[in-house]
Design an enzyme around this catalytic site. Structure first.
Site, mmCIF file in Angstrom:
data_model
loop_
_atom_site.group_PDB
_atom_site.id
_atom_site.type_symbol
_atom_site.label_atom_id
_atom_site.label_comp_id
_atom_site.label_asym_id
_atom_site.label_seq_id
_atom_site.Cartn_x
_atom_site.Cartn_y
_atom_site.Cartn_z
ATOM 1 N N LEU A 1 1.451 -19.726 0.344
ATOM 2 C CA LEU A 1 0.382 -18.786 0.686
ATOM 3 C C LEU A 1 0.195 -17.707 -0.375
ATOM 4 C CD1 LEU A 1 1.104 -18.264 4.501
ATOM 5 C CD2 LEU A 1 -0.760 -19.589 3.482
ATOM 6 N N ASP B 1 5.101 2.522 4.745
ATOM 7 C CA ASP B 1 4.304 1.844 3.714
ATOM 8 C C ASP B 1 3.001 1.318 4.323
ATOM 9 O OD1 ASP B 1 3.649 1.008 1.169
ATOM 10 O OD2 ASP B 1 4.824 -0.835 1.262
ATOM 11 N N PRO C 1 -3.683 -0.706 2.946
ATOM 12 C CA PRO C 1 -4.580 -1.819 3.278
ATOM 13 C C PRO C 1 -3.933 -3.194 3.142
ATOM 14 C CG PRO C 1 -5.760 -0.162 2.017
ATOM 15 C CD PRO C 1 -4.320 0.263 2.019
#
Length: 351
Positions: free
Chosen positions: A22, A143, A146
């Site tokens: 991925l 943390d 986005p």
């Protein structure tokens, strides 16, 4: 070959069948795998052996892995990625997590890919509720950015839900382990996190405020060519008003997000519930245009159920389960749900 953690032709990592890669980074790589016992797809994040052998940063990466491994089976919230398993392989340890198809909110931070304002506020509400749950579990994410918020999209590419991920930097308030300070991503870090001070929920509130600012404006609250200049801005400068960076931004939206970005934690929202309430009120008071989202939003459904006496004893997770599993319909006044003598098989909640 040196540097390869997965041999060419390898089809499994431990008991997990590899489907495809991925993604990968400097310290880890992520695979889509199949958990044959539970018959489900999973995301497997494996730490590169070379990263663990690094004389300077290796111990830090090992500690990040241990922080996430400690959360196996612990976080159960619809907007938080579940961690199913952790294997402390001596050469390349790995985590097994819920697989979430889609992308991350980073894809929607570009000026040409911005989400509708009402969707940004809805995302903010869901993230605030999720991070509030995380904090009640004794954890501070540290943390929030986005790239660490997964976005689930529908066939039209519209974001329908989000999930918080990557707890490698998490601060466990109940653990006795040595704390690694100044972790996180600089553009979204609070002043007190930069200073390595004792933290509470308000540092993550600041970070989520910075994420929402970026999603609204197409740029983070502060930008600079060097870390020193960026840090100086975070400490000393006020972010530019959002109303001047994007058309259609109501002053109320500005006020809610900028309060989350206050330099002094005492000037931010006192807790996650207060931040979530401020975000939901932007929707209920029509301070953001409804645009594409004409139906009842999840935040409205959640708050509606929360206001009913029947659900007083429900926790947030149980209430979200009702929001997601219930079939929501609008009926005109006078509509008959049942007629006299008719047997029903459905439990109705009328609000």
């Amino acid at each position: 070959m040196d540097g390869l953690d997965i041999e060419l032709g390898a089809s499994r990592i431990g008991k997990y069948q590899i489907s495809k890669r991925l993604g990968e980074g400097a310290t880890s790589e992520v695979f889509l795998c199949r958990d044959e016992f539970f018959q489900r797809d999973v995301a497997l994040k494996r730490v590169r052996s070379a990263a663990l052998l690094d004389a300077v940063d290796g111990p830090v990466y090992a500690r990040f892995f241990a922080a996430e491994a400690a959360l196996v089976g612990r976080l159960q919230h619809p907007n938080v990625v579940q961690i199913f398993d952790a294997v402390a392989d001596p050469h390349a340890p790995y985590l097994v997590m819920e697989y979430v198809p889609g992308t991350t909110l980073k894809a929607f931070c570009r000026p040409d890919q911005l989400l509708p304002l009402e969707l940004v506020v809805e995302i903010g509400f869901k993230c605030a509720m999720a991070l509030g749950y995380v904090f009640r579990e004794g954890l501070i994410h540290r943390d929030v950015k986005p790239a660490n918020i997964l976005a689930i999209t529908n066939a039209q590419g519209l974001v329908t839900d989000v999930k918080i991920t990557d707890f490698g930097s998490v601060l466990n308030l109940t653990a006795d382990a040595t704390v690694v300070h100044q972790v996180g991503s600089l553009a979204y870090m609070s002043p007190e996190q930069l200073d390595g001070e004792n933290l509470d929920a308000r540092t993550d509130i600041y970070s989520l405020g910075a994420v929402l600012y970026h999603l609204v404006a197409g740029r983070p609250p502060f930008e600079a060519a060097s870390q020193a200049v960026l840090m100086n801005q975070i400490y000393n400068q006020a972010p530019a008003p959002l109303s001047g960076l994007r058309s259609g931004v109501n002053q109320a939206v500005d006020e809610v997000i900028l309060k989350a970005l206050a330099k002094d934690p005492k000037d931010r929202y006192a807790n996650w519930d207060a931040f979530a309430q401020a975000l939901s009120e932007l929707i209920s008071s029509h301070k953001v245009p409804r645009g594409q989202l004409q139906g009842v939003l999840d935040s409205e459904r959640f708050n509606l159920l929360r206001s009913l006496d029947f659900f007083t004893s429900f926790g947030d997770v149980e209430l979200w389960e009702v929001v997601h599993r219930a079939k929501w319909q609008r009926f005109p006044f006078g509509h008959a749900l049942y007629r006299r003598g008719e047997e029903g098989r459905i439990f109705h909640i009328i609000a």
